[in-house]
Scaffold this motif. Structure first.
Motif, PDB file in Angstrom:
ATOM      1  N   ALA A  82      -5.933 -12.207 -20.424  1.00 25.02           N
ATOM      2  CA  ALA A  82      -7.381 -12.447 -20.408  1.00 25.02           C
ATOM      3  C   ALA A  82      -7.758 -13.592 -21.352  1.00 25.02           C
ATOM      4  O   ALA A  82      -8.646 -14.399 -21.049  1.00 25.02           O
ATOM      5  CB  ALA A  82      -8.123 -11.171 -20.781  1.00 25.02           C
ATOM      6  N   LYS A  83      -7.071 -13.680 -22.487  1.00 29.84           N
ATOM      7  CA  LYS A  83      -7.315 -14.763 -23.447  1.00 29.84           C
ATOM      8  C   LYS A  83      -7.028 -16.113 -22.791  1.00 29.84           C
ATOM      9  O   LYS A  83      -7.777 -17.073 -22.963  1.00 29.84           O
ATOM     10  CB  LYS A  83      -6.443 -14.565 -24.682  1.00 29.84           C
ATOM     11  N   ASN A  84      -5.956 -16.174 -22.008  1.00 26.73           N
ATOM     12  CA  ASN A  84      -5.618 -17.408 -21.308  1.00 26.73           C
ATOM     13  C   ASN A  84      -6.632 -17.742 -20.216  1.00 26.73           C
ATOM     14  O   ASN A  84      -6.960 -18.907 -20.008  1.00 26.73           O
ATOM     15  CB  ASN A  84      -4.203 -17.326 -20.734  1.00 26.73           C
TER      16      ASN A  84
ATOM     17  N   SER B 248      -3.407 -28.419 -16.756  1.00 27.30           N
ATOM     18  CA  SER B 248      -2.141 -27.935 -16.209  1.00 27.30           C
ATOM     19  C   SER B 248      -1.397 -27.055 -17.222  1.00 27.30           C
ATOM     20  O   SER B 248      -0.844 -26.011 -16.856  1.00 27.30           O
ATOM     21  CB  SER B 248      -1.284 -29.128 -15.789  1.00 27.30           C
ATOM     22  N   LYS B 249      -1.408 -27.452 -18.477  1.00 29.11           N
ATOM     23  CA  LYS B 249      -0.766 -26.639 -19.527  1.00 29.11           C
ATOM     24  C   LYS B 249      -1.458 -25.285 -19.651  1.00 29.11           C
ATOM     25  O   LYS B 249      -0.792 -24.256 -19.821  1.00 29.11           O
ATOM     26  CB  LYS B 249      -0.807 -27.361 -20.874  1.00 29.11           C
TER      27      LYS B 249
ATOM     28  N   ALA C 164      -1.838 -15.795  -9.670  1.00 25.84           N
ATOM     29  CA  ALA C 164      -1.656 -16.758 -10.764  1.00 25.84           C
ATOM     30  C   ALA C 164      -0.538 -17.744 -10.446  1.00 25.84           C
ATOM     31  O   ALA C 164      -0.605 -18.914 -10.835  1.00 25.84           O
ATOM     32  CB  ALA C 164      -1.360 -16.023 -12.066  1.00 25.84           C
ATOM     33  N   SER C 165       0.476 -17.283  -9.725  1.00 27.42           N
ATOM     34  CA  SER C 165       1.608 -18.162  -9.416  1.00 27.42           C
ATOM     35  C   SER C 165       1.214 -19.312  -8.494  1.00 27.42           C
ATOM     36  O   SER C 165       1.897 -20.335  -8.468  1.00 27.42           O
ATOM     37  CB  SER C 165       2.762 -17.359  -8.816  1.00 27.42           C
TER      38      SER C 165
ATOM     39  N   SER D 247       2.208 -17.806 -17.016  1.00 31.03           N
ATOM     40  CA  SER D 247       3.267 -17.139 -17.797  1.00 31.03           C
ATOM     41  C   SER D 247       2.783 -15.790 -18.320  1.00 31.03           C
ATOM     42  O   SER D 247       3.516 -14.797 -18.260  1.00 31.03           O
ATOM     43  CB  SER D 247       3.693 -18.019 -18.977  1.00 31.03           C
ATOM     44  N   ALA D 248       1.554 -15.765 -18.827  1.00 37.50           N
ATOM     45  CA  ALA D 248       0.998 -14.508 -19.348  1.00 37.50           C
ATOM     46  C   ALA D 248       0.837 -13.481 -18.228  1.00 37.50           C
ATOM     47  O   ALA D 248       1.139 -12.295 -18.416  1.00 37.50           O
ATOM     48  CB  ALA D 248      -0.340 -14.771 -20.036  1.00 37.50           C
ATOM     49  N   ALA D 249       0.390 -13.916 -17.060  1.00 36.02           N
ATOM     50  CA  ALA D 249       0.213 -13.001 -15.926  1.00 36.02           C
ATOM     51  C   ALA D 249       1.557 -12.457 -15.440  1.00 36.02           C
ATOM     52  O   ALA D 249       1.668 -11.273 -15.091  1.00 36.02           O
ATOM     53  CB  ALA D 249      -0.527 -13.700 -14.791  1.00 36.02           C
ATOM     54  N   GLN D 250       2.579 -13.302 -15.421  1.00 34.19           N
ATOM     55  CA  GLN D 250       3.910 -12.849 -15.008  1.00 34.19           C
ATOM     56  C   GLN D 250       4.452 -11.830 -16.006  1.00 34.19           C
ATOM     57  O   GLN D 250       5.038 -10.810 -15.619  1.00 34.19           O
ATOM     58  CB  GLN D 250       4.881 -14.032 -14.869  1.00 34.19           C
TER      59      GLN D 250
END
Length: 161
Positions: free
Chosen positions: A145-147, A112-113, A80-81, A120-123
């Motif tokens: 998962a929602k993201n 991008s947002k 994700a990063s 952020s959610a994955a981190q």
């Protein structure tokens, strides 16, 4: 080198190997030449996908070994990063297979947002997963998962699985 780092490397290598095995047959097809830049982006997203599926299998109880959850969360967070970087190049004009809709680059600010929110959610999921509380893991997993879904619903072409 610690056992945990070796284990994470094994998982990442396994995920990457799995991606290559899945992609291999399509590379042999002379009718469809894969663009290496598109394939690179796809490979990173496959790491995200298979990490997510691994965590889902643990949450659902299909996989009993919950100790794998932190490593899968870390693998997803690592992918994700760099995921948003995979889309910075406008690839609308490139020939090759992609599930990315052209409107990614027409709506780059929104896309991008969404990618930043996913990252952020994955981190956060990776941090929570280290604590070992499966209830917290589930909450952080659902947020991640929602993201994923929010971005896919808007920016990923529909395709058959």
């Amino acid at each position: 080198m610690s056992q945990k780092i070796l284990y994470i490397r094994k998982i990442a290598l396994g995920l990457m190997t799995g991606s290559v095995l899945l992609v291999g047959p399509s590379l042999a097809n002379d009718e469809v030449k894969e663009n290496p830049r598109l394939q690179h982006r796809h490979n990173v997203m496959e790491i995200v996908k298979y990490s997510l599926l691994g965590m889902k299998a643990i949450i659902s109880g299909d996989v009993k070994d919950q100790s794998q959850f932190p490593e899968l969360a870390a693998s997803m967070a690592n992918a994700a990063s760099v995921a948003s970087k995979m889309f910075k190049e406008d690839t609308r004009e490139l020939e090759g297979k992609t599930d990315a809709k052209d409107k990614i680059w027409a709506n780059w600010e929104d896309f991008s947002k969404r990618m930043d929110a996913f990252n952020s959610a994955a981190q956060e999921l990776a941090v929570v997963a280290k604590e070992g509380d499966m209830n917290k893991n589930i909450i952080a997993f659902k947020n991640t998962a929602k993201n994923c879904k929010a971005c896919h619903d808007e920016y990923q072409k529909e395709h058959d699985h």
